[in-house]
Write a protein that holds these residues in place. Structure first.
Motif, PDB file in Angstrom:
ATOM      1  N   THR A   1      57.668 -51.504 -37.780  1.00 51.75           N
ATOM      2  CA  THR A   1      58.451 -51.364 -36.561  1.00 51.75           C
ATOM      3  C   THR A   1      59.683 -50.530 -36.832  1.00 51.75           C
ATOM      4  O   THR A   1      60.062 -49.644 -36.043  1.00 51.75           O
ATOM      5  CB  THR A   1      58.853 -52.740 -36.027  1.00 51.75           C
ATOM      6  N   LEU A   2      60.353 -50.772 -37.953  1.00 54.15           N
ATOM      7  CA  LEU A   2      61.542 -50.019 -38.325  1.00 54.15           C
ATOM      8  C   LEU A   2      61.202 -48.568 -38.581  1.00 54.15           C
ATOM      9  O   LEU A   2      61.941 -47.658 -38.213  1.00 54.15           O
ATOM     10  CB  LEU A   2      62.188 -50.640 -39.554  1.00 54.15           C
ATOM     11  N   GLU A   3      60.055 -48.337 -39.254  1.00 50.66           N
ATOM     12  CA  GLU A   3      59.648 -46.954 -39.542  1.00 50.66           C
ATOM     13  C   GLU A   3      59.359 -46.186 -38.263  1.00 50.66           C
ATOM     14  O   GLU A   3      59.593 -44.970 -38.196  1.00 50.66           O
ATOM     15  CB  GLU A   3      58.397 -46.971 -40.432  1.00 50.66           C
ATOM     16  N   ASN A   4      58.869 -46.874 -37.249  1.00 48.86           N
ATOM     17  CA  ASN A   4      58.533 -46.219 -35.978  1.00 48.86           C
ATOM     18  C   ASN A   4      59.731 -46.130 -35.031  1.00 48.86           C
ATOM     19  O   ASN A   4      59.585 -45.725 -33.887  1.00 48.86           O
ATOM     20  CB  ASN A   4      57.385 -46.970 -35.285  1.00 48.86           C
ATOM     21  N   GLY A   5      60.877 -46.577 -35.542  1.00 46.39           N
ATOM     22  CA  GLY A   5      62.086 -46.480 -34.730  1.00 46.39           C
ATOM     23  C   GLY A   5      62.214 -47.538 -33.679  1.00 46.39           C
ATOM     24  O   GLY A   5      63.010 -47.436 -32.752  1.00 46.39           O
ATOM     25  N   GLY A   6      61.396 -48.584 -33.777  1.00 45.34           N
ATOM     26  CA  GLY A   6      61.430 -49.665 -32.809  1.00 45.34           C
ATOM     27  C   GLY A   6      62.559 -50.607 -33.119  1.00 45.34           C
ATOM     28  O   GLY A   6      62.904 -51.482 -32.431  1.00 45.34           O
TER      29      GLY A   6
ATOM     30  N   ALA B   1      54.260 -62.505 -45.447  1.00 47.56           N
ATOM     31  CA  ALA B   1      54.004 -61.141 -45.909  1.00 47.56           C
ATOM     32  C   ALA B   1      53.525 -60.259 -44.759  1.00 47.56           C
ATOM     33  O   ALA B   1      53.940 -59.098 -44.629  1.00 47.56           O
ATOM     34  CB  ALA B   1      52.971 -61.158 -47.032  1.00 47.56           C
ATOM     35  N   ILE B   2      52.666 -60.804 -43.905  1.00 50.17           N
ATOM     36  CA  ILE B   2      52.182 -60.043 -42.743  1.00 50.17           C
ATOM     37  C   ILE B   2      53.342 -59.726 -41.801  1.00 50.17           C
ATOM     38  O   ILE B   2      53.466 -58.597 -41.291  1.00 50.17           O
ATOM     39  CB  ILE B   2      51.078 -60.829 -42.017  1.00 50.17           C
ATOM     40  N   ASP B   3      54.212 -60.718 -41.585  1.00 49.37           N
ATOM     41  CA  ASP B   3      55.374 -60.492 -40.716  1.00 49.37           C
ATOM     42  C   ASP B   3      56.300 -59.432 -41.297  1.00 49.37           C
ATOM     43  O   ASP B   3      56.849 -58.593 -40.559  1.00 49.37           O
ATOM     44  CB  ASP B   3      56.148 -61.802 -40.526  1.00 49.37           C
ATOM     45  N   ALA B   4      56.478 -59.462 -42.625  1.00 45.69           N
ATOM     46  CA  ALA B   4      57.347 -58.479 -43.271  1.00 45.69           C
ATOM     47  C   ALA B   4      56.778 -57.074 -43.140  1.00 45.69           C
ATOM     48  O   ALA B   4      57.513 -56.105 -42.887  1.00 45.69           O
ATOM     49  CB  ALA B   4      57.545 -58.832 -44.751  1.00 45.69           C
ATOM     50  N   ILE B   5      55.457 -56.940 -43.274  1.00 44.57           N
ATOM     51  CA  ILE B   5      54.816 -55.627 -43.127  1.00 44.57           C
ATOM     52  C   ILE B   5      54.965 -55.130 -41.692  1.00 44.57           C
ATOM     53  O   ILE B   5      55.261 -53.945 -41.452  1.00 44.57           O
ATOM     54  CB  ILE B   5      53.337 -55.715 -43.536  1.00 44.57           C
ATOM     55  N   ALA B   6      54.781 -56.034 -40.746  1.00 48.21           N
ATOM     56  CA  ALA B   6      54.899 -55.658 -39.336  1.00 48.21           C
ATOM     57  C   ALA B   6      56.322 -55.217 -39.018  1.00 48.21           C
ATOM     58  O   ALA B   6      56.548 -54.215 -38.299  1.00 48.21           O
ATOM     59  CB  ALA B   6      54.490 -56.818 -38.437  1.00 48.21           C
ATOM     60  N   SER B   7      57.317 -55.930 -39.544  1.00 49.89           N
ATOM     61  CA  SER B   7      58.717 -55.564 -39.300  1.00 49.89           C
ATOM     62  C   SER B   7      59.033 -54.218 -39.919  1.00 49.89           C
ATOM     63  O   SER B   7      59.750 -53.394 -39.326  1.00 49.89           O
ATOM     64  CB  SER B   7      59.633 -56.644 -39.894  1.00 49.89           C
ATOM     65  N   SER B   8      58.502 -53.988 -41.125  1.00 50.63           N
ATOM     66  CA  SER B   8      58.742 -52.717 -41.796  1.00 50.63           C
ATOM     67  C   SER B   8      58.157 -51.557 -41.000  1.00 50.63           C
ATOM     68  O   SER B   8      58.797 -50.493 -40.856  1.00 50.63           O
ATOM     69  CB  SER B   8      58.144 -52.758 -43.200  1.00 50.63           C
TER      70      SER B   8
END
Length: 474
Positions: free
Chosen positions: A469-474, A460-467
């Motif tokens: 990253t995507l929102e920040n355009g990374g 869940a933590i990894d999924a939040i971090a990935s989300s």
């Protein structure tokens, strides 16, 4: 027996009831369960799948089967534990496969007066075929979770019930991933939006049918703090049944009446309670969960049917026609599902199964579960030390009594010393076995549960971090 219904039904009527069929303890058990069978057989609309809890004896199961066989020709009485799990599934269609999955964490043998450990609580699983196609399979899960003996979060069995909710969620998620209609029902011994309730809805695609229709319904008894915080007036018995879906501790249930009303009932008086009376203690402990999504055939691309919720209600409120008592200390929860064709927003994979999105609880909820596991593990480790110390003490006492017999001045003193030695050593051995075997087994089950929760938390933590990253355009 030939079923007169179409080979692929357009509706499914589901009923779940805790029968309160405790042998030797439940009053009027035989009469009540016989009447339960009669009312199931005459119910309108007719039930298609029925899940029963606390139907402890084969005799009571046979009685209900005899009354409902023309309507529900297929059934399974599930065997579990030392005294039986009390779970039954009845069906209009054949049960192709069944299993009884016992919960790894399920009470303590020392609490023999509660009985949860001795009945081997778990999940009664059945695959029911409702039509000729491979996709016409319903996976049914009937359960009875560990009873609460204190109010959460002070309930000493909270860890057990949390682990049990986790286990049945895994079973229902697996069934949904196979592309089948999933029905989970039973006495979950939890209130809506409690920790166990949130685990089930987050870690499997099933939804609580009552909250689907009544999202603002109560989340506890009106007298409970969690419900008082909502600032709502005390509901009437009628409102509780129709809107809050309360199945337990209702003022309309004769087994929850005060002693004065019970005495009148025992004398054969048909005491009537108006639906308009206030009902501060009633709560919802019985549930039907279901999951169904659109599917597309792997080769033909044909859309399969999707089940949707049509209605849900509290049932089995009618009393015994001769004894005037309620049929159980619970009312039933009932639901009707309807089949229809829809255009799915998402297509399925090459196996013809629907694509399921994984959901998770807030991270602090996983921390809460882990803290519950840690606290209970500490308790059980301390219990193991005490029980093993008790065994050692009784062993020393027993040897001391045997040695003292040599200097006993009278025969009766020798008898007392021998009696104390035998009884003390027996109790110590039993306690030592519970500490050395049962507690050790329970601690290992807790470690498995802890790892699973920690693993999901990490994902869940990894999924939040990935989300993010995507929102920040990374």
């Amino acid at each position: 027996m030939v079923d007169s219904r179409p080979s692929r039904p357009s509706t499914l009527r589901i009923v779940s009831l805790n029968c309160w069929g405790l042998k030797y303890l439940a009053k009027y058990r035989n009469e009540r369960l016989e009447e339960i069978g009669i009312q199931l057989a005459s119910a309108v609309p007719q039930p298609d799948i029925v899940g029963l809890q606390e139907c402890w004896t084969q005799q009571d199961y046979n009685s209900i089967r005899e009354k409902t066989r023309h309507l529900l020709p297929y059934g399974k009485f599930y065997h579990s534990g030392i005294f039986g799990g009390g779970l039954v599934i009845l069906s209009r269609w054949p049960i192709e496969e069944s299993s009884m999955v016992q919960y790894p964490l399920n009470g303590r043998p020392a609490a023999f007066y509660r009985g949860d450990w001795f009945v081997g609580k778990g999940v009664a699983c059945a695959r029911i075929r409702t039509g000729p196609e491979s996709r016409d399979l319903v996976e049914v899960f009937c359960t009875h979770l560990h009873a609460p003996y204190e109010t959460e979060p002070f309930d000493s069995y909270l860890c057990h019930r949390t682990a049990q909710a986790w286990e049945i969620a895994k079973l229902m998620r697996g069934a949904a991933e196979r592309g089948h209609l999933v029905i989970g029902m039973g006495d979950f011994n939890m209130v809506p939006l409690s920790l166990a309730h949130r685990i089930i809805e987050a870690h499997s695609p099933v939804r609580d049918v009552w909250r689907m229709l009544h999202p603002e319904s109560s989340i506890g008894a009106a007298k409970d703090l969690v419900e008082k915080k909502r600032g709502l007036p005390t509901p009437t018995a009628e409102f509780n049944l129709a809107t809050n879906g309360t199945t337990c501790d209702s003022v309309l249930n004769t087994w929850r009446w005060n002693e004065a009303h019970k005495k009148r009932l025992a004398k054969g008086e048909n005491v009537v309670i108006e639906n308009s009376v206030l009902d501060p203690s009633a709560k919802r402990l019985d549930y039907i969960f279901f999951s169904s999504g659109p599917h597309r055939g792997a080769t033909t691309g044909e859309l399969s049917s999707e089940w949707t919720l049509e209605c849900a209600n509290v049932g089995m409120t009618a009393r015994h026609p001769r004894l005037y008592c309620s049929l159980s200390d619970h009312f039933s929860v009932e639901a009707t599902l309807t089949r229809h064709i829809s255009n799915p927003a998402k297509t399925s994979d090459d196996k013809g199964q629907c694509i399921m999105s994984e959901t998770c609880l807030p991270i602090d909820t996983y921390d809460e579960i882990l803290s519950i596991i840690f606290a209970y593990s500490q308790r059980e480790q301390w219990q193991r030390h005490l029980r093993m110390a008790h065994l050692l003490f009784q062993l020393v006492l027993s040897i001391s009594c045997l040695v003292a017999v040599w200097w006993s001045p009278h025969n009766y003193v020798s008898f007392i010393l021998m009696f104390v030695s035998t009884i003390g050593l027996s109790v110590g051995v039993v306690d030592g076995l519970m500490g050395g075997l049962f507690v050790s087994s329970e601690l290992r089950a807790l470690k498995e549960f802890e790892w699973e929760v920690g693993n999901v938390k990490t994902r869940a933590i990894d999924a939040i971090a990935s989300s993010r990253t995507l929102e920040n355009g990374g």
